[in-house]
Design a protein around this motif. Sequence first.
Motif, PDB file in Angstrom:
ATOM      1  N   ARG A  39       0.830  -1.210   0.000  1.00 27.62           N
ATOM      2  CA  ARG A  39       0.000   0.000   0.000  1.00 27.62           C
ATOM      3  C   ARG A  39       0.859   1.251   0.000  1.00 27.62           C
ATOM      4  NH1 ARG A  39      -3.742  -0.234   4.951  1.00 27.62           N
ATOM      5  NH2 ARG A  39      -4.206   1.885   4.257  1.00 27.62           N
ATOM      6  N   ALA A  40       1.934   1.232   0.784  1.00 25.69           N
ATOM      7  CA  ALA A  40       2.831   2.392   0.856  1.00 25.69           C
ATOM      8  C   ALA A  40       3.479   2.647  -0.505  1.00 25.69           C
ATOM      9  CB  ALA A  40       3.894   2.170   1.927  1.00 25.69           C
ATOM     10  N   ARG A  41       3.918   1.592  -1.188  1.00 28.51           N
ATOM     11  CA  ARG A  41       4.541   1.754  -2.506  1.00 28.51           C
ATOM     12  C   ARG A  41       3.535   2.287  -3.522  1.00 28.51           C
ATOM     13  NH1 ARG A  41       9.709  -0.681  -3.316  1.00 28.51           N
ATOM     14  NH2 ARG A  41       9.529   0.399  -5.297  1.00 28.51           N
ATOM     15  N   ALA A  42       2.292   1.799  -3.435  1.00 20.39           N
ATOM     16  CA  ALA A  42       1.258   2.280  -4.357  1.00 20.39           C
ATOM     17  C   ALA A  42       0.966   3.759  -4.120  1.00 20.39           C
ATOM     18  CB  ALA A  42      -0.011   1.451  -4.201  1.00 20.39           C
ATOM     19  N   LEU A  43       0.882   4.156  -2.860  1.00 20.86           N
ATOM     20  CA  LEU A  43       0.653   5.568  -2.541  1.00 20.86           C
ATOM     21  C   LEU A  43       1.846   6.424  -2.952  1.00 20.86           C
ATOM     22  CD1 LEU A  43      -1.060   5.320   0.956  1.00 20.86           C
ATOM     23  CD2 LEU A  43      -2.069   6.172  -1.161  1.00 20.86           C
ATOM     24  N   SER A  44       3.045   5.930  -2.713  1.00 21.23           N
ATOM     25  CA  SER A  44       4.249   6.684  -3.066  1.00 21.23           C
ATOM     26  C   SER A  44       4.348   6.906  -4.566  1.00 21.23           C
ATOM     27  CB  SER A  44       5.498   5.950  -2.579  1.00 21.23           C
ATOM     28  OG  SER A  44       5.519   5.883  -1.176  1.00 21.23           O
ATOM     29  N   ALA A  45       3.831   5.991  -5.347  1.00 27.28           N
ATOM     30  CA  ALA A  45       3.866   6.138  -6.806  1.00 27.28           C
ATOM     31  C   ALA A  45       2.895   7.215  -7.281  1.00 27.28           C
ATOM     32  CB  ALA A  45       3.548   4.811  -7.474  1.00 27.28           C
ATOM     33  N   GLU A  46       1.898   7.569  -6.455  1.00 25.46           N
ATOM     34  CA  GLU A  46       0.908   8.579  -6.826  1.00 25.46           C
ATOM     35  C   GLU A  46       1.296   9.976  -6.359  1.00 25.46           C
ATOM     36  OE1 GLU A  46      -2.954   7.529  -5.369  1.00 25.46           O
ATOM     37  OE2 GLU A  46      -2.792   5.474  -6.077  1.00 25.46           O
ATOM     38  N   LEU A  47       2.326  10.085  -5.522  1.00 27.86           N
ATOM     39  CA  LEU A  47       2.684  11.367  -4.929  1.00 27.86           C
ATOM     40  C   LEU A  47       3.910  11.961  -5.606  1.00 27.86           C
ATOM     41  CD1 LEU A  47       2.134  10.341  -1.225  1.00 27.86           C
ATOM     42  CD2 LEU A  47       0.644  11.767  -2.622  1.00 27.86           C
TER      43      LEU A  47
END
Length: 163
Positions: free
Chosen positions: A36-44
């Motif tokens: 989840r953290a990697r997915a969010l980091s890819a959007e920021l």
Amino acid sequence: MKRLLACLSLVLCVLSGPALAISPDEILEDPALETRARALSAELRCMVCQNQSIDDSDAPLAKDLRVLVRERLVAGDTDAQVIDFLVDRYGEFVLLKPRFAWHTLFLWAAGPLALIAGIAAIVITLRRRQTTAAAAGENQPAPKLSAEEEKRLKVLLSSKDQS
């Protein structure tokens, strides 16, 4: 063979850059939270690099944001709550893909509007060329030769053949 190895090593060097952005001390022990953290980091967006996600950036601020995302996830926040927290703190510029809202309508509409304007400009240009060509007589067939002109043409062509 040497060229192939050189190209392969160059590709590996380029592709391994983003993998080095996240340091081992940032990675969470829970694989689900880390995903989840990697997915969010890819959007920021990295506020320093501006055209990279914080997942790909080596900037210190990107690292701080990655750590902040992971802290919020460990605290129990949902993905939407983490995104909202960062938007409240840094503004919508932190999102690589801005939300669709009234204040971002022009941003979302600019691409399709530019495409439509380009197609309209091409159509108008082509129509103008056709009308100017028709007015100049470029597309009209050549007028027929008179009997006298045809005789003169035959004489000229036969004299050219004999030369």
